[in-house]
Design an enzyme around this catalytic site. Structure first.
Site, PDB file in Angstrom:
ATOM      1  N   LEU A  51     -89.016 -18.032  21.798  1.00 20.55           N
ATOM      2  CA  LEU A  51     -87.915 -17.922  20.819  1.00 20.55           C
ATOM      3  C   LEU A  51     -86.637 -17.425  21.468  1.00 20.55           C
ATOM      4  CD1 LEU A  51     -87.985 -16.425  17.274  1.00 20.55           C
ATOM      5  CD2 LEU A  51     -86.512 -15.327  18.973  1.00 20.55           C
ATOM      6  N   ASN A 104     -82.745 -16.038  20.352  1.00 21.93           N
ATOM      7  CA  ASN A 104     -81.816 -15.751  19.257  1.00 21.93           C
ATOM      8  C   ASN A 104     -80.422 -15.468  19.789  1.00 21.93           C
ATOM      9  OD1 ASN A 104     -83.678 -13.347  19.616  1.00 21.93           O
ATOM     10  ND2 ASN A 104     -82.326 -12.368  18.182  1.00 21.93           N
ATOM     11  N   ASP A 105     -79.844 -14.306  19.575  1.00 18.97           N
ATOM     12  CA  ASP A 105     -78.409 -14.120  19.818  1.00 18.97           C
ATOM     13  C   ASP A 105     -77.933 -14.474  21.229  1.00 18.97           C
ATOM     14  OD1 ASP A 105     -79.168 -12.753  17.559  1.00 18.97           O
ATOM     15  OD2 ASP A 105     -78.526 -10.790  18.274  1.00 18.97           O
ATOM     16  N   GLN A 163     -80.967 -13.550  23.807  1.00 15.95           N
ATOM     17  CA  GLN A 163     -82.153 -12.820  23.375  1.00 15.95           C
ATOM     18  C   GLN A 163     -83.344 -13.758  23.494  1.00 15.95           C
ATOM     19  OE1 GLN A 163     -82.510  -9.359  21.580  1.00 15.95           O
ATOM     20  NE2 GLN A 163     -81.231  -9.442  23.396  1.00 15.95           N
ATOM     21  N   TYR A 194     -82.271  -5.341  23.499  1.00 15.32           N
ATOM     22  CA  TYR A 194     -81.607  -6.038  22.406  1.00 15.32           C
ATOM     23  C   TYR A 194     -80.175  -6.440  22.774  1.00 15.32           C
ATOM     24  CZ  TYR A 194     -85.209  -5.667  18.747  1.00 15.32           C
ATOM     25  OH  TYR A 194     -86.341  -5.836  17.974  1.00 15.32           O
ATOM     26  N   SER A 195     -79.474  -7.020  21.807  1.00 11.49           N
ATOM     27  CA  SER A 195     -78.194  -7.681  22.101  1.00 11.49           C
ATOM     28  C   SER A 195     -77.130  -6.759  22.681  1.00 11.49           C
ATOM     29  CB  SER A 195     -77.650  -8.323  20.836  1.00 11.49           C
ATOM     30  OG  SER A 195     -78.399  -9.479  20.568  1.00 11.49           O
ATOM     31  N   ASP A 228     -76.233  -3.465  19.388  1.00 10.81           N
ATOM     32  CA  ASP A 228     -75.418  -4.626  19.756  1.00 10.81           C
ATOM     33  C   ASP A 228     -74.019  -4.235  20.247  1.00 10.81           C
ATOM     34  OD1 ASP A 228     -77.657  -5.809  18.614  1.00 10.81           O
ATOM     35  OD2 ASP A 228     -76.652  -6.250  16.716  1.00 10.81           O
ATOM     36  N   GLU A 256     -74.711  -6.412  11.872  1.00  8.95           N
ATOM     37  CA  GLU A 256     -75.173  -6.635  13.237  1.00  8.95           C
ATOM     38  C   GLU A 256     -74.081  -7.305  14.065  1.00  8.95           C
ATOM     39  OE1 GLU A 256     -79.940  -6.995  12.955  1.00  8.95           O
ATOM     40  OE2 GLU A 256     -78.926  -8.868  12.510  1.00  8.95           O
TER      41      GLU A 256
HETATM   42  C1  FRU Z   1     -79.419 -10.162  15.476  1.00  8.29           C
HETATM   43  C2  FRU Z   1     -80.337  -9.105  16.060  1.00  8.29           C
HETATM   44  C3  FRU Z   1     -79.568  -7.992  16.706  1.00  8.29           C
HETATM   45  C4  FRU Z   1     -80.576  -7.432  17.690  1.00  8.29           C
HETATM   46  C5  FRU Z   1     -81.279  -8.679  18.149  1.00  8.29           C
HETATM   47  C6  FRU Z   1     -82.725  -8.497  18.479  1.00  8.29           C
HETATM   48  O1  FRU Z   1     -80.029 -11.398  15.343  1.00  8.29           O
HETATM   49  O2  FRU Z   1     -81.202  -8.605  15.056  1.00  8.29           O
HETATM   50  O3  FRU Z   1     -79.063  -7.025  15.821  1.00  8.29           O
HETATM   51  O4  FRU Z   1     -79.964  -6.757  18.753  1.00  8.29           O
HETATM   52  O5  FRU Z   1     -81.130  -9.623  17.111  1.00  8.29           O
HETATM   53  O6  FRU Z   1     -83.235  -9.661  19.046  1.00  8.29           O
END
Ligand code: FRU
Length: 483
Positions: free
Chosen positions: A40, A42-43, A59, A102-103, A162, A220
């Site tokens: 997966l 994500n950000d 991420q 994390y981000s 973040d 976020e």
């Molecule tokens: C946003 C988030 C961030 C966090 C990250 C974790 O999608 O929830 O706030 O740092 O993804 O993967």
């Protein structure tokens, strides 16, 4: 590098190796968007142009198609078109990040690339701790972790994450996405003269502040930057109720325009405006490149929005990043324009039409089942209505009398049609980037954008028809074939 870090990186690499074939054989695999090698994504994180090269981290959960203890995956590019997958930048190996790196963001300092990210820590009962951490690189490939540089300031819960860092005059500033102790979403501002010692200046925006009413329980991924004379705060608030055409997704991503007063740490701003009107868009991040352009990339996904239903999961991967978009502030509007380098991806021109009269009859375009193409249409000012159908999965509909533009999509969960809409005074231009299982539509020079994932039957997105009432002055379609 600690042993634990080496071990985690080895395990992630093994996972990639083991699954390369199953991911690559997915007919829904994107051709020119960034996807995870497995697992997966994500950000977008740490977006920066450093010594001429663009770096875009993300991420990453390599071990499954769900969320968990995230890594920072890493892509680099010379031209924003051809990307190289680099070795893993951060693995969640240390006590201060054991449940995820994390981000966060990247800056250049003394010739080095410096990353700031959130160390996510949870105990056996699920209690959370958060540390804003620093990592430094001299070569842009390997990162030396310096550990936490910001502890949780008073007044917030551990949903504090973040960090996005930038320099203003001689000082450094950081915005952090936060939740106050009274469970409202906030953006915290911090300041430093050396990137190591940080002072919390206070919350500059959030639910219940600066004229906003209730505006969510957590914000976020904030980002704050100057754009053509205004200050723009981007954030992804959680907990907004749908309101007419607005806030239809599970969580939102949008911006406020205003002025940041650095001396008093206050941000005077206008209304929240969503950045993207489509189905999948969240947690965007920007950077200022060496040409002075403000570039933005978003996550083509939304947390908890049918994430586990994406058909690509059968091929062991999920989600993608959007194309890079250049931001401009023109006549009181924030425009998002696909970066000009994307034209390098154009191969054969499949369609060119001048003065095409639209009618109720659908006109088919010769796209020859292409899965990846770019399309641009400019309209004459007589357009009363316009409709475009794509592979029986997507419909675009503009009605000039209602002044509404809609994107309809066949849900990949129920197969039913679902829609997203926004107000649009007129339709003068439409640019589309179609990539196998994703679409990004830019209206009127980037005044509105609709991003969505699509999963057409037969896996091809290339059946397109147009109809309506009015004239398309010019229409061009190019096949896209990345190197
Ligand atoms: C946003 C988030 C961030 C966090 C990250 C974790 O999608 O929830 O706030 O740092 O993804 O993967």
């Amino acid at each position: 590098m600690t042993e634990r870090e080496q071990e985690l990186i080895r395990l992630a690499e093994e996972e990639v190796e083991k699954n390369i074939e199953v991911v690559e054989s997915d007919p829904y695999r994107l051709r020119y968007h960034l996807i995870p090698p497995v697992g997966l994504l994500n950000d977008p994180n740490g977006f920066i142009q450093w010594n001429g090269t663009y770096h875009l981290f993300y991420q990453w959960m390599p071990f499954k198609t769900g969320h968990g203890a995230k890594f920072w995956g890493h892509y680099s590019s010379e031209d924003l078109v051809t990307w190289k997958h680099e070795p893993i930048a951060l693995a969640p190996s240390e006590w201060f990040e054991k449940n995820g790196c994390y981000s966060g963001s990247a800056v250049e300092h003394d010739g080095k690339m410096v990353l700031f990210y959130t160390g996510n820590v949870k105990d056996a009962d699920g209690n959370r701790e958060t540390y804003q951490c620093m990592a430094v690189s001299e070569d842009g490939v390997t990162f030396d972790k310096k550990g936490p540089v910001v502890e949780l300031p008073e007044g917030y819960t551990a949903h504090f994450r973040d960090p996005k860092v930038w320099k203003k005059d001689a000082d450094w500033y950081m915005v952090v996405g936060a939740q106050s102790e009274s469970l409202t979403g906030k953006v915290a501002l911090l300041k430093s003269s050396d990137l190591k010692e940080w002072q919390h200046l206070g919350a500059i925006a959030g639910s219940g502040m600066n004229g906003l009413g209730d505006f969510g329980y957590m914000w976020e991924c904030p980002d704050l930057f100057e754009l053509d004379g205004v200050d723009v705060l981007v954030a992804s608030p959680q907990g907004l109720e749908a309101e007419g055409m607005k806030y239809q997704n599970v969580y939102q991503a949008g911006y406020f325009v205003g002025e940041l007063d650095y001396a008093s740490a206050t941000f005077d701003h206008g209304d929240f405006v969503e950045l993207d009107r489509g189905f999948e868009f969240y947690a965007p991040q920007t950077t200022l490149d060496e040409k002075g352009r403000r570039l933005m990339v978003g996550w083509m996904g939304v947390p908890e929005q049918d994430e586990d239903k994406h058909p690509t999961i059968a091929h062991k991967w999920v989600h993608a990043l959007t194309l890079p978009r250049e931001l401009k502030w023109v006549d009181g509007k924030l425009l998002q324009v696909p970066v000009e380098e994307l034209a390098l991806m154009r191969k054969d021109q499949l369609v060119k039409k001048i003065d095409l009269q639209l009618s109720g009859d659908k006109i088919g375009l010769e796209i020859r089942e292409s899965k990846a193409f770019e399309m641009s249409l400019s309209f004459k000012d007589d357009v009363a209505s316009f409709e475009m159908d794509l592979s029986d999965t997507i419909q675009l509909i503009f009605d000039a009398s209602e002044r509404v533009f809609s994107l309809r999509r066949k849900s990949f969960v129920t197969g039913e049609w679902e829609s997203r809409s926004c107000r649009l005074q007129e339709l003068s231009e439409l640019r589309a980037y179609v990539d196998t299982s994703s679409v990004e539509f830019f209206l009127n020079g980037g005044e509105e954008v609709f991003t969505a994932r699509i999963f057409p039957d037969g896996h091809a997105a290339g059946m397109v028809t147009v109809s309506g009432d009015g004239t398309v002055g010019e229409m061009e379609v190019w096949k896209i074939e990345p190197e």
